[in-house]
Design a protein around this motif. Structure first.
Motif, PDB file in Angstrom:
ATOM      1  N   ARG A 213     -31.724  14.919 -29.113  1.00  0.00           N
ATOM      2  CA  ARG A 213     -32.936  15.204 -28.363  1.00  0.00           C
ATOM      3  C   ARG A 213     -32.587  16.018 -27.131  1.00  0.00           C
ATOM      4  NH1 ARG A 213     -33.792   9.613 -27.285  1.00  0.00           N
ATOM      5  NH2 ARG A 213     -34.713  10.378 -25.375  1.00  0.00           N
ATOM      6  N   PHE A 214     -33.595  16.640 -26.632  1.00  0.00           N
ATOM      7  CA  PHE A 214     -33.462  17.368 -25.380  1.00  0.00           C
ATOM      8  C   PHE A 214     -33.080  16.376 -24.283  1.00  0.00           C
ATOM      9  CE2 PHE A 214     -35.406  18.964 -21.466  1.00  0.00           C
ATOM     10  CZ  PHE A 214     -34.806  20.212 -21.398  1.00  0.00           C
ATOM     11  N   ASP A 215     -32.093  16.725 -23.455  1.00  0.00           N
ATOM     12  CA  ASP A 215     -31.707  15.837 -22.368  1.00  0.00           C
ATOM     13  C   ASP A 215     -31.565  16.618 -21.060  1.00  0.00           C
ATOM     14  OD1 ASP A 215     -29.312  17.169 -22.769  1.00  0.00           O
ATOM     15  OD2 ASP A 215     -28.184  15.398 -23.342  1.00  0.00           O
ATOM     16  N   ASP A 216     -31.474  15.891 -19.957  1.00  0.00           N
ATOM     17  CA  ASP A 216     -31.375  16.515 -18.635  1.00  0.00           C
ATOM     18  C   ASP A 216     -30.126  17.377 -18.496  1.00  0.00           C
ATOM     19  OD1 ASP A 216     -33.741  15.487 -17.711  1.00  0.00           O
ATOM     20  OD2 ASP A 216     -32.815  13.728 -16.757  1.00  0.00           O
ATOM     21  N   PHE A 217     -29.032  16.940 -19.102  1.00  0.00           N
ATOM     22  CA  PHE A 217     -27.798  17.707 -18.995  1.00  0.00           C
ATOM     23  C   PHE A 217     -27.975  19.096 -19.606  1.00  0.00           C
ATOM     24  CE2 PHE A 217     -23.730  19.193 -20.664  1.00  0.00           C
ATOM     25  CZ  PHE A 217     -23.006  19.250 -19.476  1.00  0.00           C
ATOM     26  N   MET A 218     -28.580  19.150 -20.786  1.00  0.00           N
ATOM     27  CA  MET A 218     -28.814  20.428 -21.454  1.00  0.00           C
ATOM     28  C   MET A 218     -29.696  21.321 -20.588  1.00  0.00           C
ATOM     29  SD  MET A 218     -30.553  21.155 -25.187  1.00  0.00           S
ATOM     30  CE  MET A 218     -29.658  19.864 -26.005  1.00  0.00           C
ATOM     31  N   ALA A 219     -30.736  20.749 -20.008  1.00  0.00           N
ATOM     32  CA  ALA A 219     -31.660  21.523 -19.165  1.00  0.00           C
ATOM     33  C   ALA A 219     -30.948  22.051 -17.926  1.00  0.00           C
ATOM     34  CB  ALA A 219     -32.842  20.656 -18.766  1.00  0.00           C
ATOM     35  N   ARG A 220     -30.166  21.187 -17.274  1.00  0.00           N
ATOM     36  CA  ARG A 220     -29.443  21.620 -16.068  1.00  0.00           C
ATOM     37  C   ARG A 220     -28.418  22.708 -16.398  1.00  0.00           C
ATOM     38  NH1 ARG A 220     -28.961  16.129 -15.288  1.00  0.00           N
ATOM     39  NH2 ARG A 220     -26.727  16.259 -15.683  1.00  0.00           N
ATOM     40  N   ARG A 221     -27.716  22.527 -17.493  1.00  0.00           N
ATOM     41  CA  ARG A 221     -26.685  23.490 -17.891  1.00  0.00           C
ATOM     42  C   ARG A 221     -27.311  24.842 -18.222  1.00  0.00           C
ATOM     43  NH1 ARG A 221     -21.466  23.501 -16.609  1.00  0.00           N
ATOM     44  NH2 ARG A 221     -20.476  24.992 -17.954  1.00  0.00           N
ATOM     45  N   ALA A 222     -28.424  24.822 -18.956  1.00  0.00           N
ATOM     46  CA  ALA A 222     -29.110  26.068 -19.306  1.00  0.00           C
ATOM     47  C   ALA A 222     -29.648  26.762 -18.051  1.00  0.00           C
ATOM     48  CB  ALA A 222     -30.229  25.796 -20.300  1.00  0.00           C
ATOM     49  N   ALA A 223     -30.199  25.980 -17.127  1.00  0.00           N
ATOM     50  CA  ALA A 223     -30.724  26.556 -15.885  1.00  0.00           C
ATOM     51  C   ALA A 223     -29.602  27.183 -15.066  1.00  0.00           C
ATOM     52  CB  ALA A 223     -31.432  25.476 -15.066  1.00  0.00           C
ATOM     53  N   ARG A 224     -28.495  26.484 -14.993  1.00  0.00           N
ATOM     54  CA  ARG A 224     -27.343  26.999 -14.235  1.00  0.00           C
ATOM     55  C   ARG A 224     -26.832  28.302 -14.845  1.00  0.00           C
ATOM     56  NH1 ARG A 224     -21.640  23.821 -13.623  1.00  0.00           N
ATOM     57  NH2 ARG A 224     -20.671  25.267 -12.190  1.00  0.00           N
ATOM     58  N   GLN A 225     -26.693  28.322 -16.170  1.00  0.00           N
ATOM     59  CA  GLN A 225     -26.188  29.517 -16.847  1.00  0.00           C
ATOM     60  C   GLN A 225     -27.185  30.669 -16.725  1.00  0.00           C
ATOM     61  OE1 GLN A 225     -22.997  29.417 -18.420  1.00  0.00           O
ATOM     62  NE2 GLN A 225     -23.288  31.606 -18.209  1.00  0.00           N
ATOM     63  N   ALA A 226     -28.478  30.380 -16.819  1.00  0.00           N
ATOM     64  CA  ALA A 226     -29.498  31.425 -16.691  1.00  0.00           C
ATOM     65  C   ALA A 226     -29.472  32.034 -15.290  1.00  0.00           C
ATOM     66  CB  ALA A 226     -30.878  30.853 -17.001  1.00  0.00           C
ATOM     67  N   ASN A 227     -29.326  31.194 -14.279  1.00  0.00           N
ATOM     68  CA  ASN A 227     -29.222  31.708 -12.904  1.00  0.00           C
ATOM     69  C   ASN A 227     -27.982  32.569 -12.739  1.00  0.00           C
ATOM     70  OD1 ASN A 227     -31.539  30.768 -11.454  1.00  0.00           O
ATOM     71  ND2 ASN A 227     -30.734  28.694 -11.674  1.00  0.00           N
ATOM     72  N   LEU A 228     -26.897  32.170 -13.366  1.00  0.00           N
ATOM     73  CA  LEU A 228     -25.665  32.944 -13.305  1.00  0.00           C
ATOM     74  C   LEU A 228     -25.848  34.304 -13.972  1.00  0.00           C
ATOM     75  CD1 LEU A 228     -22.704  32.820 -12.417  1.00  0.00           C
ATOM     76  CD2 LEU A 228     -22.158  31.880 -14.657  1.00  0.00           C
ATOM     77  N   LEU A 229     -26.548  34.338 -15.090  1.00  0.00           N
ATOM     78  CA  LEU A 229     -26.814  35.614 -15.764  1.00  0.00           C
ATOM     79  C   LEU A 229     -27.658  36.536 -14.896  1.00  0.00           C
ATOM     80  CD1 LEU A 229     -27.515  34.526 -19.463  1.00  0.00           C
ATOM     81  CD2 LEU A 229     -25.446  35.534 -18.514  1.00  0.00           C
ATOM     82  N   ILE A 230     -28.615  35.970 -14.210  1.00  0.00           N
ATOM     83  CA  ILE A 230     -29.460  36.776 -13.322  1.00  0.00           C
ATOM     84  C   ILE A 230     -28.627  37.320 -12.163  1.00  0.00           C
ATOM     85  CG2 ILE A 230     -31.359  36.621 -11.650  1.00  0.00           C
ATOM     86  CD1 ILE A 230     -32.734  34.747 -13.735  1.00  0.00           C
ATOM     87  N   ALA A 231     -27.755  36.491 -11.634  1.00  0.00           N
ATOM     88  CA  ALA A 231     -26.947  36.892 -10.480  1.00  0.00           C
ATOM     89  C   ALA A 231     -25.867  37.905 -10.844  1.00  0.00           C
ATOM     90  CB  ALA A 231     -26.305  35.665  -9.837  1.00  0.00           C
ATOM     91  N   THR A 232     -25.344  37.836 -12.066  1.00  0.00           N
ATOM     92  CA  THR A 232     -24.167  38.648 -12.371  1.00  0.00           C
ATOM     93  C   THR A 232     -24.327  39.654 -13.504  1.00  0.00           C
ATOM     94  OG1 THR A 232     -23.295  36.986 -13.904  1.00  0.00           O
ATOM     95  CG2 THR A 232     -22.609  36.826 -11.597  1.00  0.00           C
ATOM     96  N   ALA A 233     -25.289  39.474 -14.380  1.00  0.00           N
ATOM     97  CA  ALA A 233     -25.341  40.312 -15.582  1.00  0.00           C
ATOM     98  C   ALA A 233     -26.529  41.267 -15.622  1.00  0.00           C
ATOM     99  CB  ALA A 233     -25.345  39.431 -16.829  1.00  0.00           C
ATOM    100  N   GLY A 234     -27.285  41.353 -14.550  1.00  0.00           N
ATOM    101  CA  GLY A 234     -28.360  42.333 -14.496  1.00  0.00           C
ATOM    102  C   GLY A 234     -29.683  41.911 -15.093  1.00  0.00           C
ATOM    103  N   PHE A 235     -29.848  40.631 -15.360  1.00  0.00           N
ATOM    104  CA  PHE A 235     -31.145  40.160 -15.845  1.00  0.00           C
ATOM    105  C   PHE A 235     -32.103  40.049 -14.662  1.00  0.00           C
ATOM    106  CE2 PHE A 235     -28.368  38.760 -19.236  1.00  0.00           C
ATOM    107  CZ  PHE A 235     -29.125  38.980 -20.369  1.00  0.00           C
ATOM    108  N   ARG A 236     -33.394  40.180 -14.941  1.00  0.00           N
ATOM    109  CA  ARG A 236     -34.402  40.073 -13.886  1.00  0.00           C
ATOM    110  C   ARG A 236     -34.760  38.603 -13.671  1.00  0.00           C
ATOM    111  NH1 ARG A 236     -36.871  43.290 -17.581  1.00  0.00           N
ATOM    112  NH2 ARG A 236     -38.589  41.811 -17.646  1.00  0.00           N
ATOM    113  N   THR A 237     -35.225  38.276 -12.463  1.00  0.00           N
ATOM    114  CA  THR A 237     -35.574  36.887 -12.146  1.00  0.00           C
ATOM    115  C   THR A 237     -36.744  36.386 -12.988  1.00  0.00           C
ATOM    116  OG1 THR A 237     -36.920  37.672 -10.297  1.00  0.00           O
ATOM    117  CG2 THR A 237     -34.692  36.924  -9.787  1.00  0.00           C
ATOM    118  N   ASP A 238     -37.625  37.293 -13.412  1.00  0.00           N
ATOM    119  CA  ASP A 238     -38.749  36.841 -14.242  1.00  0.00           C
ATOM    120  C   ASP A 238     -38.311  36.503 -15.670  1.00  0.00           C
ATOM    121  OD1 ASP A 238     -38.312  39.488 -14.990  1.00  0.00           O
ATOM    122  OD2 ASP A 238     -40.439  39.939 -15.241  1.00  0.00           O
TER     123      ASP A 238
END
Length: 181
Positions: free
Chosen positions: A4-29
């Motif tokens: 099932r979906f859990d908090d760890f998965m959500a936190r990890r995905a959020a952290r990685q998504a923020n990292l992609l925005i900060a370093t890989a040229g993705f837009r914040t939206d």
């Protein structure tokens, strides 16, 4: 085994998504879309989870990291496609007609630099991991800083730089521009 979906998965995905925005040229939206892509990939791959090989959190970290790499490669590929499309320009001397789109001219110097960039990337990606990371560092900072960052002596960095240079020569690049002419 059902996951099932859990908090760890959500936190990890959020952290990685923020990292992609900060370093890989993705837009914040794109933040939510990136998170959803990574979580969806976890669900897709969850049947392959084997508790004998590791724990669930390690599996989630690996899947999310790998999906982030896939997303970055797709993003870069799209950017290259846009750049390639921009290599064709219109003749600005004539009035714009609907059929002018068919009469675009190539700009060979831009196309050549795009191809050289791709060739350089190919050579660097083909290097052993230690030389690859050194090549990336040398592209970003002077040798003195590289030595501090890696803990390697200046002579060792120069020795490794020669190995990188040899890989470029083997790939057809010349060490001296006059040799190429």
């Amino acid at each position: 085994m059902s996951f099932r979906f859990d908090d760890f998965m959500a936190r990890r995905a959020a952290r990685q998504a923020n990292l992609l925005i900060a370093t890989a040229g993705f837009r914040t939206d794109e933040l939510e879309d990136l998170q959803q892509e990574m979580i969806l990939d976890c669900f897709r791959r969850s049947p392959k989870f084997d508790p004998a090989r590791g724990d669930w959190r390690g599996f989630v970290c690996g899947v999310i990291r790998n999906q982030a790499c896939v997303l970055v490669m797709r993003h870069r590929k799209r950017a290259l496609e846009v750049l390639a499309a921009d290599l064709f320009i219109r003749d600005h001397g004539s009035p714009e007609e609907p059929m002018d789109v068919l009469d675009r001219r190539r700009r060979p110097e831009l196309e050549d630099s795009l191809h050289v960039g791709l060739d350089v990337r190919g050579v660097v990606e083909g290097l052993p991991p230690q030389l690859r990371s050194l090549a990336v560092l040398l592209a970003q900072m002077p040798v003195k800083e590289v030595c501090k960052r890696t803990g390697k002596s200046r002579s060792r960095v120069y020795q490794m730089t020669r190995q990188i240079r040899e890989a470029f020569v083997r790939a057809g690049f010349h060490t001296n521009r006059r040799e190429a002419a």
